[in-house]
Each structure stands twice: as C-alpha cells, then as structure tokens.
Motif scaffolding. Structure first.
Motif, PDB file in Angstrom:
ATOM      1  N   ALA A  99      33.130  39.467  47.565  1.00  0.00           N
ATOM      2  CA  ALA A  99      33.451  38.642  46.397  1.00  0.00           C
ATOM      3  C   ALA A  99      33.282  37.156  46.703  1.00  0.00           C
ATOM      4  N   ALA A 100      33.661  36.741  47.888  1.00  0.00           N
ATOM      5  CA  ALA A 100      33.548  35.328  48.254  1.00  0.00           C
ATOM      6  C   ALA A 100      32.089  34.897  48.328  1.00  0.00           C
ATOM      7  N   ILE A 101      31.243  35.748  48.890  1.00  0.00           N
ATOM      8  CA  ILE A 101      29.816  35.403  48.957  1.00  0.00           C
ATOM      9  C   ILE A 101      29.242  35.302  47.542  1.00  0.00           C
ATOM     10  N   GLY A 102      29.602  36.262  46.695  1.00  0.00           N
ATOM     11  CA  GLY A 102      29.133  36.221  45.316  1.00  0.00           C
ATOM     12  C   GLY A 102      29.610  34.976  44.598  1.00  0.00           C
TER      13      GLY A 102
ATOM     14  N   ASP B 270      50.845  31.310  40.393  1.00  0.00           N
ATOM     15  CA  ASP B 270      51.946  31.381  41.358  1.00  0.00           C
ATOM     16  C   ASP B 270      51.903  32.645  42.203  1.00  0.00           C
ATOM     17  N   ALA B 271      51.125  33.648  41.777  1.00  0.00           N
ATOM     18  CA  ALA B 271      51.003  34.891  42.550  1.00  0.00           C
ATOM     19  C   ALA B 271      49.720  34.945  43.368  1.00  0.00           C
ATOM     20  N   ILE B 272      48.766  34.051  43.086  1.00  0.00           N
ATOM     21  CA  ILE B 272      47.457  34.135  43.746  1.00  0.00           C
ATOM     22  C   ILE B 272      47.055  32.815  44.399  1.00  0.00           C
ATOM     23  N   THR B 273      47.986  31.907  44.594  1.00  0.00           N
ATOM     24  CA  THR B 273      47.656  30.615  45.200  1.00  0.00           C
ATOM     25  C   THR B 273      46.985  30.758  46.566  1.00  0.00           C
ATOM     26  N   PRO B 274      47.475  31.618  47.474  1.00  0.00           N
ATOM     27  CA  PRO B 274      46.791  31.742  48.773  1.00  0.00           C
ATOM     28  C   PRO B 274      45.340  32.204  48.632  1.00  0.00           C
ATOM     29  N   GLN B 275      45.105  33.136  47.705  1.00  0.00           N
ATOM     30  CA  GLN B 275      43.746  33.640  47.514  1.00  0.00           C
ATOM     31  C   GLN B 275      42.828  32.560  46.950  1.00  0.00           C
ATOM     32  N   LEU B 276      43.319  31.826  45.944  1.00  0.00           N
ATOM     33  CA  LEU B 276      42.497  30.762  45.364  1.00  0.00           C
ATOM     34  C   LEU B 276      42.229  29.666  46.390  1.00  0.00           C
ATOM     35  N   ALA B 277      43.219  29.360  47.211  1.00  0.00           N
ATOM     36  CA  ALA B 277      43.035  28.338  48.246  1.00  0.00           C
ATOM     37  C   ALA B 277      41.995  28.776  49.265  1.00  0.00           C
TER      38      ALA B 277
ATOM     39  N   VAL C 183      29.372  44.866  43.488  1.00  0.00           N
ATOM     40  CA  VAL C 183      29.879  45.579  44.671  1.00  0.00           C
ATOM     41  C   VAL C 183      31.377  45.352  44.823  1.00  0.00           C
ATOM     42  N   ALA C 184      31.814  44.123  44.578  1.00  0.00           N
ATOM     43  CA  ALA C 184      33.244  43.811  44.690  1.00  0.00           C
ATOM     44  C   ALA C 184      34.063  44.605  43.679  1.00  0.00           C
ATOM     45  N   ILE C 185      33.527  44.780  42.465  1.00  0.00           N
ATOM     46  CA  ILE C 185      34.231  45.577  41.455  1.00  0.00           C
ATOM     47  C   ILE C 185      34.474  46.990  41.967  1.00  0.00           C
ATOM     48  N   THR C 186      33.445  47.585  42.549  1.00  0.00           N
ATOM     49  CA  THR C 186      33.576  48.948  43.045  1.00  0.00           C
ATOM     50  C   THR C 186      34.603  49.040  44.169  1.00  0.00           C
ATOM     51  N   ALA C 187      34.669  47.982  44.989  1.00  0.00           N
ATOM     52  CA  ALA C 187      35.585  48.002  46.123  1.00  0.00           C
ATOM     53  C   ALA C 187      37.008  47.599  45.749  1.00  0.00           C
ATOM     54  N   SER C 188      37.155  46.767  44.718  1.00  0.00           N
ATOM     55  CA  SER C 188      38.462  46.180  44.436  1.00  0.00           C
ATOM     56  C   SER C 188      38.889  46.351  42.985  1.00  0.00           C
ATOM     57  N   GLY C 189      38.128  45.803  42.065  1.00  0.00           N
ATOM     58  CA  GLY C 189      38.438  45.955  40.639  1.00  0.00           C
ATOM     59  C   GLY C 189      38.846  44.646  39.991  1.00  0.00           C
TER      60      GLY C 189
ATOM     61  N   CYS D 186      33.801  38.141  40.592  1.00  0.00           N
ATOM     62  CA  CYS D 186      34.067  37.745  41.977  1.00  0.00           C
ATOM     63  C   CYS D 186      35.480  37.206  42.148  1.00  0.00           C
ATOM     64  N   VAL D 187      35.895  36.307  41.262  1.00  0.00           N
ATOM     65  CA  VAL D 187      37.209  35.686  41.409  1.00  0.00           C
ATOM     66  C   VAL D 187      38.324  36.686  41.116  1.00  0.00           C
ATOM     67  N   GLU D 188      38.153  37.506  40.099  1.00  0.00           N
ATOM     68  CA  GLU D 188      39.175  38.516  39.809  1.00  0.00           C
ATOM     69  C   GLU D 188      39.319  39.496  40.968  1.00  0.00           C
ATOM     70  N   CYS D 189      38.199  39.937  41.514  1.00  0.00           N
ATOM     71  CA  CYS D 189      38.277  40.893  42.627  1.00  0.00           C
ATOM     72  C   CYS D 189      38.926  40.259  43.851  1.00  0.00           C
ATOM     73  N   TYR D 190      38.650  38.980  44.092  1.00  0.00           N
ATOM     74  CA  TYR D 190      39.239  38.287  45.239  1.00  0.00           C
ATOM     75  C   TYR D 190      40.748  38.137  45.074  1.00  0.00           C
ATOM     76  N   THR D 191      41.199  38.076  43.836  1.00  0.00           N
ATOM     77  CA  THR D 191      42.632  37.899  43.573  1.00  0.00           C
ATOM     78  C   THR D 191      43.292  39.189  43.089  1.00  0.00           C
TER      79      THR D 191
END
Length: 378
Positions: free
Chosen positions: A209-212, A287-294, A245-251, A192-197
């Motif tokens: 990914a966020a729901i998961g 430093d590349a994913i701060t907005p996503q983690l926030a 599902v997130a893996i299939t959509a994003s990776g 979930c976290v990898e796909c979100y970022t």
C-alpha cells in the motif's frame, strides 16, 4: 496475487503464455464501445488473427452493472464456445469478466454468490488488461455489483476470482481523458491509504500500500495537468495495481463503505464518491490512525520536516484534500442531487456495509456516519 504479471508496453504477445496452456483456446473478449472506438482492442484482435485464435467480442458491459445485468450477460455469452476470458477496460468490464469466469458452467448463480461467495470456483481462466489508472480490479478478488431493489452496491469476494494473467500496458492509458484519470487515480489512492490504515493491515499489505500511495501521491497532479507525461501515467497505472493487491491483503474501510450508497442510488462515479468522502473519513479516523498516517507521510514525503506524529497525520489529510482539489473533483454532494432528506437512506445503507466497516479502526455509530455525510452536504 495474480499468477503472472507484466508491465510495460506492447505486451500482447504474453497472452500466448496463458492461452496456449488451454485445451480450448477460443477467447471471449470483454470490453466496451469506448475502448473499441479508441482502438485499444485492435492489438488484441490482430494478435488473435495472427495466431489463428477464434474469438468473440462482448462490448455491452454496463457501467457498475447490477447482479441482474450480470446474469443476463452470462446467459448471452454462454452461447459462445470459449476457453479463456480476456477483459480490456475499466473496473466494470473487469469485474463483469471475473464474475463470468466463476459463473460460466457453474451449478450456482450470482444470487447464490451474493449470499455466500465461498462456494465460488474458477470455471474459466481470465486475463485482465486495465485501461484506467484506478480500480485495481486486475489485482483483486472482489467484484462490485449493484442491487437495484436496495439501491446499493455490493462486493462479491472470492479468492477464485483472482486473474490468471495481468498486462499493465501503459499504451492503454496514454489517451485516458483527464476526468476519468482523476477519478480513477483518487480511487486508487483511497485503496492504498485505507488499506494502510485498516484494522486488517499486515506488514505485507502495508509495504504494498505504501509503494502504491507513493506512486500516486507523487504523480497524480503531473499526470492530470500534463497529458503527454507518459511516465506519470505509467506510475499511476502501477499505483493502481499495488492498491488492488493491498485490497486483497488488507481491505478498504469506511471511505468505501459510505461511498457505496452514493453509487447505488445516485449513480455518482465510484472514484468521485470516494474522493468526496476521502478527507472527511480520514479526519474522523485520525485519532485512531495517527501512527499509520505519520508512517505513511515519512515514506511518501520523506522531506516533510515535521516533528510530531500528529503534525504528520494532519499533513497527510491535507495532502489528500489538496489532490482532490487539484484534479477538479467536486466535494459537495448537493452538486449530484443529494439532499438532506436523503440522509436516513444513506446512513442505513452505509451501516449495512459491515464487511468494510469491520476493517475500520474506529467503530462508526449512526451519529458518526450522519456527521460525515453532513460534512459533504454543504
């Protein structure tokens, strides 16, 4: 996404909705001896007998099988007459079943799919019934095999692998041992976290990914420490599906890329190797994913009361570390026999995982990969 998905308890009767559509209704049932010993297969076989459906059981699935073992499995099951594949088990069982659904009767081999998975076509309809809270294989178009001669794992990816029916039955994880629950759920959380970022993230994949992630972050410790908390275990089962599902959509990204050599050569369980690397990779990527983690922090922990995106990103990275510690997964590779002299092999193998590294927000140099591995070789 899979064509049909059911969640709840006692879902066996929904098998008929798929099986009765097939000209040949005979079933090949994939599982393993541990699943059989815990009687999780019994409701399926009882249903087949009641409905007069012929079936064969294949329970010799190897953990994280090599492509050679999958090929041997194909030759073995090809003697059976079946029109539907049903898999009940963890990621290895489901991955093997998905591969057989592509290979049975095909004019290509698994070696061909490793070279070019775009040639794959679904040969046999498939049903996936997970018995862990982690891999998400029931929802993905991926199957992982080891390549013994290279001592690494490899992901075969094809849309044709998508299951036709998924049954998320909480009865199947009621008695899941704590150690397996922990490793598989952290694996699902990393999905979930990898796909979100991920560089490939979309609005759809982020929502999923966020729901998961919320399911897993909010329930994993309770599910681990309270074995009778069935609601928490059901939440992990759902979170794992959303992660798939997130893996299939994003990776997934660098966590999985650096994890694969650890499974391939040192046979560290996939969820454990991901857990060891999870915090370190997220911290490197910060430093590349701060907005996503926030953003993820605000969704999962709405009451975090933190002011800045940077604080929220640190909060999420710390939460990942807290969870890994709370579920008693070690974070030092030396405990698994990995030594400093293995670094060159690990780095070389990880850098070959271009499919996953291409999803990572930051480009990882050889020095970067070395730094991450050194951080878990204390």
């Amino acid at each position: 996404m899979p064509s049909s998905i059911y969640a709840g308890t006692d879902l066996t009767e929904h098998l008929g909705e798929l099986i009765k559509l097939q000209t040949n209704q005979n079933v090949l049932l994939f599982t393993d001896k541990g699943i059989e010993a815990n009687h999780l297969v019994d409701p399926l076989t009882a249903y087949f007998k009641a409905e007069g459906i012929a079936y064969e059981i294949e329970d010799e699935i190897k953990p994280e099988p090599s492509y050679v073992q999958v090929d041997e499995l194909l030759h073995k099951v090809s003697q059976y007459d079946f029109g539907v594949i049903v898999a009940i088990g963890g990621g290895s069982v489901m991955d093997a079943a998905k591969l057989i659904s592509l290979l049975r009767g095909a004019d290509y081999t698994i070696q061909d799919l490793i070279k070019d998975a775009s040639i794959a076509k679904k040969q046999v309809p498939s049903v996936m019934i997970p018995t862990t809270t982690g891999t998400g294989s029931e929802a993905t178009i991926n199957a992982i095999v080891t390549i013994p001669e290279k001592q690494v794992k490899f992901g075969i990816v094809s849309g044709s692998m998508l299951p036709d029916l998924v049954l998320l039955d909480v009865n199947n994880v009621r008695k899941l041992p704590k150690s397996i629950l922990a490793a598989s759920a952290v694996d699902a959380l990393s999905h979930c976290v990898e796909c979100y970022t991920s560089k490939n993230a979309t609005t759809f994949s982020n929502d999923i990914a966020a729901i998961g992630a919320r399911y897993i972050f909010q329930n994993i410790v309770a599910a681990y420490s309270e074995p009778d908390n069935i609601d928490a275990r059901e939440a992990l089962l759902m979170g794992a599906f959303y992660g798939g599902v997130a893996i299939t959509a994003s990776g997934t990204t660098a966590v999985h890329a650096l994890s694969y050599p650890l499974g391939g050569k040192f046979h560290i369980a996939h969820g454990v190797s991901n857990a060891i690397l999870f915090k370190q990779v997220m911290a490197f990527n910060k430093d590349a994913i701060t907005p996503q983690l926030a953003s993820l922090a605000d969704f999962v922990f709405a009451d975090n009361n933190l002011a800045t995106a940077d604080e929220k990103a640190d909060f999420m990275i710390d939460k990942i570390a807290e969870i890994v510690k709370a579920v008693d997964i070690p974070t030092d590779l030396k405990q698994f026999g990995v030594k400093m002299e293995d670094l060159d092999f690990l780095i070389d193998s990880a850098l070959q995982q271009t499919r996953l590294l291409d999803h990572n927000m930051k480009v990882l140099t050889r020095a970067d990969v070395e730094q991450i591995y050194r951080s878990v070789l204390n």
